[in-house]
Structure formats: structure tokens, C-alpha cells
Design a protein around this motif. Structure first.
Motif, PDB file in Angstrom:
ATOM      1  N   LEU A 159       0.824  -1.216   0.000  1.00 35.92           N
ATOM      2  CA  LEU A 159       0.000   0.000   0.000  1.00 35.92           C
ATOM      3  C   LEU A 159       0.852   1.258   0.000  1.00 35.92           C
ATOM      4  O   LEU A 159       0.373   2.341  -0.336  1.00 35.92           O
ATOM      5  CB  LEU A 159      -0.926   0.021   1.217  1.00 35.92           C
ATOM      6  CG  LEU A 159      -2.075  -0.984   1.222  1.00 35.92           C
ATOM      7  CD1 LEU A 159      -2.860  -0.863   2.522  1.00 35.92           C
ATOM      8  CD2 LEU A 159      -2.996  -0.764   0.023  1.00 35.92           C
ATOM      9  N   GLY A 160       2.099   1.147   0.423  1.00 37.07           N
ATOM     10  CA  GLY A 160       2.968   2.313   0.445  1.00 37.07           C
ATOM     11  C   GLY A 160       2.789   3.127   1.714  1.00 37.07           C
ATOM     12  O   GLY A 160       2.292   2.646   2.732  1.00 37.07           O
ATOM     13  N   HIS A 161       3.160   4.396   1.658  1.00 40.73           N
ATOM     14  CA  HIS A 161       3.252   5.230   2.850  1.00 40.73           C
ATOM     15  C   HIS A 161       2.012   6.077   3.117  1.00 40.73           C
ATOM     16  O   HIS A 161       1.918   6.700   4.183  1.00 40.73           O
ATOM     17  CB  HIS A 161       4.457   6.181   2.733  1.00 40.73           C
ATOM     18  CG  HIS A 161       5.769   5.476   2.657  1.00 40.73           C
ATOM     19  ND1 HIS A 161       6.388   4.908   3.747  1.00 40.73           N
ATOM     20  CD2 HIS A 161       6.597   5.224   1.597  1.00 40.73           C
ATOM     21  CE1 HIS A 161       7.533   4.358   3.388  1.00 40.73           C
ATOM     22  NE2 HIS A 161       7.684   4.538   2.092  1.00 40.73           N
ATOM     23  N   PHE A 162       1.046   6.128   2.201  1.00 38.11           N
ATOM     24  CA  PHE A 162       0.006   7.149   2.307  1.00 38.11           C
ATOM     25  C   PHE A 162      -1.403   6.595   2.466  1.00 38.11           C
ATOM     26  O   PHE A 162      -2.368   7.345   2.484  1.00 38.11           O
ATOM     27  CB  PHE A 162       0.075   8.072   1.078  1.00 38.11           C
ATOM     28  CG  PHE A 162       1.473   8.552   0.792  1.00 38.11           C
ATOM     29  CD1 PHE A 162       2.180   9.259   1.750  1.00 38.11           C
ATOM     30  CD2 PHE A 162       2.087   8.266  -0.414  1.00 38.11           C
ATOM     31  CE1 PHE A 162       3.474   9.689   1.505  1.00 38.11           C
ATOM     32  CE2 PHE A 162       3.383   8.687  -0.665  1.00 38.11           C
ATOM     33  CZ  PHE A 162       4.074   9.402   0.288  1.00 38.11           C
ATOM     34  N   LEU A 163      -1.551   5.275   2.575  1.00 37.76           N
ATOM     35  CA  LEU A 163      -2.853   4.657   2.795  1.00 37.76           C
ATOM     36  C   LEU A 163      -2.756   3.731   4.013  1.00 37.76           C
ATOM     37  O   LEU A 163      -1.735   3.061   4.195  1.00 37.76           O
ATOM     38  CB  LEU A 163      -3.291   3.845   1.557  1.00 37.76           C
ATOM     39  CG  LEU A 163      -3.651   4.640   0.312  1.00 37.76           C
ATOM     40  CD1 LEU A 163      -3.852   3.693  -0.869  1.00 37.76           C
ATOM     41  CD2 LEU A 163      -4.920   5.446   0.542  1.00 37.76           C
ATOM     42  N   PRO A 164      -3.775   3.685   4.859  1.00 39.06           N
ATOM     43  CA  PRO A 164      -5.019   4.467   4.775  1.00 39.06           C
ATOM     44  C   PRO A 164      -4.874   5.890   5.292  1.00 39.06           C
ATOM     45  O   PRO A 164      -5.850   6.640   5.312  1.00 39.06           O
ATOM     46  CB  PRO A 164      -5.972   3.649   5.663  1.00 39.06           C
ATOM     47  CG  PRO A 164      -5.083   3.015   6.669  1.00 39.06           C
ATOM     48  CD  PRO A 164      -3.802   2.708   5.956  1.00 39.06           C
ATOM     49  N   PHE A 165      -3.673   6.282   5.729  1.00 41.37           N
ATOM     50  CA  PHE A 165      -3.429   7.684   6.055  1.00 41.37           C
ATOM     51  C   PHE A 165      -1.931   7.939   5.987  1.00 41.37           C
ATOM     52  O   PHE A 165      -1.113   7.038   6.160  1.00 41.37           O
ATOM     53  CB  PHE A 165      -3.974   8.064   7.444  1.00 41.37           C
ATOM     54  CG  PHE A 165      -3.406   7.250   8.583  1.00 41.37           C
ATOM     55  CD1 PHE A 165      -2.228   7.628   9.211  1.00 41.37           C
ATOM     56  CD2 PHE A 165      -4.062   6.118   9.031  1.00 41.37           C
ATOM     57  CE1 PHE A 165      -1.698   6.873  10.260  1.00 41.37           C
ATOM     58  CE2 PHE A 165      -3.545   5.359  10.082  1.00 41.37           C
ATOM     59  CZ  PHE A 165      -2.356   5.742  10.687  1.00 41.37           C
ATOM     60  N   ASP A 166      -1.581   9.181   5.703  1.00 41.01           N
ATOM     61  CA  ASP A 166      -0.194   9.633   5.692  1.00 41.01           C
ATOM     62  C   ASP A 166       0.223   9.906   7.138  1.00 41.01           C
ATOM     63  O   ASP A 166      -0.527  10.540   7.892  1.00 41.01           O
ATOM     64  CB  ASP A 166      -0.102  10.911   4.854  1.00 41.01           C
ATOM     65  CG  ASP A 166       1.325  11.370   4.601  1.00 41.01           C
ATOM     66  OD1 ASP A 166       2.170  11.209   5.499  1.00 41.01           O
ATOM     67  OD2 ASP A 166       1.582  11.915   3.520  1.00 41.01           O
ATOM     68  N   ARG A 167       1.378   9.451   7.544  1.00 38.57           N
ATOM     69  CA  ARG A 167       1.807   9.703   8.920  1.00 38.57           C
ATOM     70  C   ARG A 167       1.963  11.189   9.210  1.00 38.57           C
ATOM     71  O   ARG A 167       2.034  11.598  10.371  1.00 38.57           O
ATOM     72  CB  ARG A 167       3.112   8.969   9.204  1.00 38.57           C
ATOM     73  CG  ARG A 167       2.956   7.457   9.163  1.00 38.57           C
ATOM     74  CD  ARG A 167       4.142   6.730   9.727  1.00 38.57           C
ATOM     75  NE  ARG A 167       3.990   5.289   9.594  1.00 38.57           N
ATOM     76  CZ  ARG A 167       4.754   4.399  10.203  1.00 38.57           C
ATOM     77  NH1 ARG A 167       5.741   4.817  10.983  1.00 38.57           N
ATOM     78  NH2 ARG A 167       4.552   3.105  10.046  1.00 38.57           N
TER      79      ARG A 167
END
Length: 380
Positions: free
Chosen positions: A174-182
Motif C-alpha cells: 500500500l505504500g506510505h500514504f494509505l489508509p493515512f499519511d503519517r
């Protein structure tokens, strides 16, 4: 891992093109992550006449719980259910904590259902409002200071204490930006500029109430212990607004709940399902399939939509309605959901999955919804 076997009438794709006249049931391990089979029944497995024994689903309106801290400023949140790993409580605090609280038994997760205020900590102060998470690491000194304006919304918070640290799940592909960006996580600030009442008691002292091994002790100071002038590090309380979640959606298939995991504590999961479109493909099952909980007890709480909808049965179940489905019990959509599938999930749902069985307190049983298992049946 076993080879995939086939018997009788099936769908080649789970949760889609279910054979006519059958009802799919998901039988899986480790929630939706482990080995799994789909069983195609002639009748819904949730079409029970009654359920006897401790496996029965149980329900409660969290808004109906008489919380001790609503009338006693020194009281702690009222426990409702617990096991060796977590404890779930309700707080309806109307006055500021007259002490700093330090939980040395584990981390604390607060989910604010309604109301607003300030979280005052060693690390600074952080404002909070409805539908926001506050995560407080073990050993942090903190105070809850609810807003006391005449027009302020009633303060209602769900409190979970965890033995294991509360962490963010691995994101994987999902990478770094789902389900929210830190980057949307907020920590307290020493320069927040938020004025709160002092915790100094009539004797001129400041108290830190410490919980250790379930017992309470007090440390008294001649000064405010939240006198930090600077801090640095990777350990701090933080806030996550549910409005900052970017929920995952799939046009052709229902996503498993764990895809929406927000936090975890050891093997226990905290899932937030946010408003989103449901699957629209013609062959996709529009409702989540019935499934057997075999590895987790499941607590499910309806949080409303955040804009006034979802209350009074308008967009969904009443805000604060909670159901607990013990491991080993069938559950899934009822007859109405099958007949009238949604095109959109219009409200927030909070889901806590625990690997150890939950037990219930007298406070839970005092306001438990009678015969809740019958209401959860496919026939209603």
C-alpha cells in the motif's frame, strides 16, 4: 498450506457470482489472512432460532452506560469488557481530571465519540474533538480536560488499555500514504497556547495517580509535574482524526476488514471502516459474506457519520450501538442487508478483534440489550 479442493456447486471467485439458491460462508483462520474455504449453503448460517451459552452475540448501547466519571471527577473510566490483553471502558467525564494519570500497565487508546477538550501531558497540550483517536504511550503523565462551555456537546469517549504497545500496522504494497499519511498525526505542543484549569489541589499540591498491576498509588509534588521545557524522541502521545483516513475501496470485490486496520497491539487489531463507496460490479456480492469467527472475539461499534447522520436509524444503526461476537460464532449481513444492499457505507464503524475471549463486567450486563442474539439472526 493445503491444495485447493472443489466439491459441488461453487463460485470460482469468492464473494462473487454466488450460485443461485445458495448462501456463501467464509471459513477462515487469522481473520481473513490465513487459510480459508468458502462453503455454499442452502440456508444462511445466521438463520438461527436461538443461541444458548456464552457464545451468543451480545449487544449494548454505549451511550446508555452510567459512567462513574460523569459525576465523580476522581473516578476512572467504567470498564465494560476485558481479557488478559486489553480492557475496554467508557468515559463521560464532565470535569477536568484533578490529577495527572500515569498508566504503567500498558498503552491507552482513546476514541472520542462526542465532545471536545484538551489532552494535557508531559509533552505539551493537544486539543481534541469528536471522532478522533488519542494514543497515549505507557508511563505518560496526562490529564483529560473536557470543554465546559454551556453549549458543548456531551463528552463520550471509548477507552482501551492494552498490555502490548499500540503500533501502526505494516503497510506493505500500500505504500506510505494509505489508509493515512503519517504526516496527519499530531503530537502535543509545549506552545499550544491552550489554557486549562490547574490540577493543584486545595493543599497546594499536584498529584500523579499511578496505575501499576491494577493498583493505584499517588505521587505528590509541590510543583506542576508537567513542567517540561523541551523534548525530543520517537515516543509521544499523538492524535489521528478519522476524517483524515483514506479508506480503501474495490469496485469488484468486498475488501476484508483487516485492510482497514488502523492500529494493532500484539495480535489484537483496531480497525476503522470509514465512509466509502461499496463495490458496484454486477457480479460482486454487495454485502460482506457470512463468516465464522474462529480466532477472534469481535467488538463492533457504530460511530455515526460525523455530520449528524447515522443517528436515530437514519443512515445506519444508532450511534454507540456495540455488538460483541465471540470466536466460534457465525455472523454476517441480515435479511434486510441482502434485500437492500448499500451503494455506499455512510458511517464510521470501529472494530476491535481480540485473540483472547472477552469477559464482561456488571456495568456491561446492567445495560445489555435483551435477547440480542435474536436481533442478530438473519430472520431478525
Amino acid at each position: 498450506m493445503f491444495a485447493k479442493h472443489v466439491q459441488g456447486r461453487i463460485s470460482r471467485q469468492a464473494h462473487a457470482r454466488v450460485p443461485q439458491g445458495t448462501f456463501e460462508e467464509h471459513h477462515g483462520r487469522q481473520g481473513f489472512e490465513g487459510d480459508v474455504s468458502q462453503l455454499y449453503h442452502a440456508h444462511p448460517t445466521t438463520d438461527w432460532l436461538r443461541v444458548e451459552g456464552p457464545i451468543r452475540p451480545r449487544g449494548i448501547r454505549l451511550t446508555d452506560v452510567p459512567a462513574a466519571d460523569e459525576h465523580d471527577e476522581r473516578a476512572l473510566p467504567t470498564p465494560l469488557m476485558f481479557n488478559e490483553d486489553i480492557r475496554v471502558s467508557v468515559s463521560k467525564r464532565t470535569a477536568p481530571m484533578p490529577y495527572y494519570f500515569r498508566n504503567t500497565d500498558g498503552d491507552t487508546l482513546l476514541l472520542v465519540q462526542s465532545g471536545s477538550g484538551a489532552l494535557v501531558t508531559d509533552y505539551g497540550t493537544l486539543a481534541y474533538g469528536p471522532l478522533e483517536y488519542l494514543v497515549i504511550p505507557r508511563g505518560t503523565n496526562y490529564r483529560i480536560v473536557p470543554d465546559r462551555d454551556p453549549g458543548a456537546e456531551r463528552h463520550l469517549t471509548y477507552v482501551v488499555e492494552t498490555r502490548e504497545p499500540i503500533t501502526l500496522p505494516e503497510r506493505g504494497m500500500l505504500g506510505h500514504f494509505l489508509p493515512f499519511d503519517r504526516g496527519v498525526l499530531d503530537v502535543p505542543r509545549l506552545d499550544a497556547g491552550i489554557t486549562v484549569p490547574s490540577a493543584q489541589n486545595p493543599a497546594g499540591e499536584w498529584e500523579v495517580l499511578v496505575q501499576r498491576a491494577g493498583e493505584l498509588s499517588s505521587i505528590f509534588y509541590a510543583f506542576d509535574p508537567a513542567d517540561v521545557e523541551g523534548w525530543t524522541g520517537t515516543l509521544a502521545p499523538f492524535r489521528l482524526r478519522l476524517a483524515d483516513l483514506r479508506p480503501l475501496a474495490c469496485e469488484r470485490l468486498e475488501l476484508p476488514p483487516v485492510a482497514n486496520a488502523t492500529f494493532q497491539a500484539g495480535q489484537n487489531w483496531f480497525v476503522t471502516m470509514a465512509p466509502r463507496p461499496t463495490q458496484t460490479a454486477d457480479d460482486a456480492d454487495k454485502a460482506q459474506p457470512a463468516h465464522r469467527n474462529v480466532d477472534y472475539d469481535e467488538l463492533l461499534v457504530f460511530l455515526g457519520s460525523g455530520d449528524g447522520e447515522g443517528d436515530g436509524g437514519q443512515a445506519g444503526p444508532p450511534t454507540g450501538l456495540a455488538s460483541v461476537t465471540p470466536a466460534g460464532m457465525n455472523h454476517g449481513p441480515d435479511q434486510a442487508r441482502h434485500a437492500n444492499p448499500r451503494t455506499r457505507l455512510p458511517f464510521y464503524v470501529w472494530n476491535v478483534d481480540t485473540v483472547r475471549p472477552l469477559r464482561y463486567t456488571e456495568a456491561f450486563e446492567a445495560v445489555e440489550i435483551p435477547d440480542f442474539a435474536r436481533h442478530e439472526s438473519y430472520r431478525g
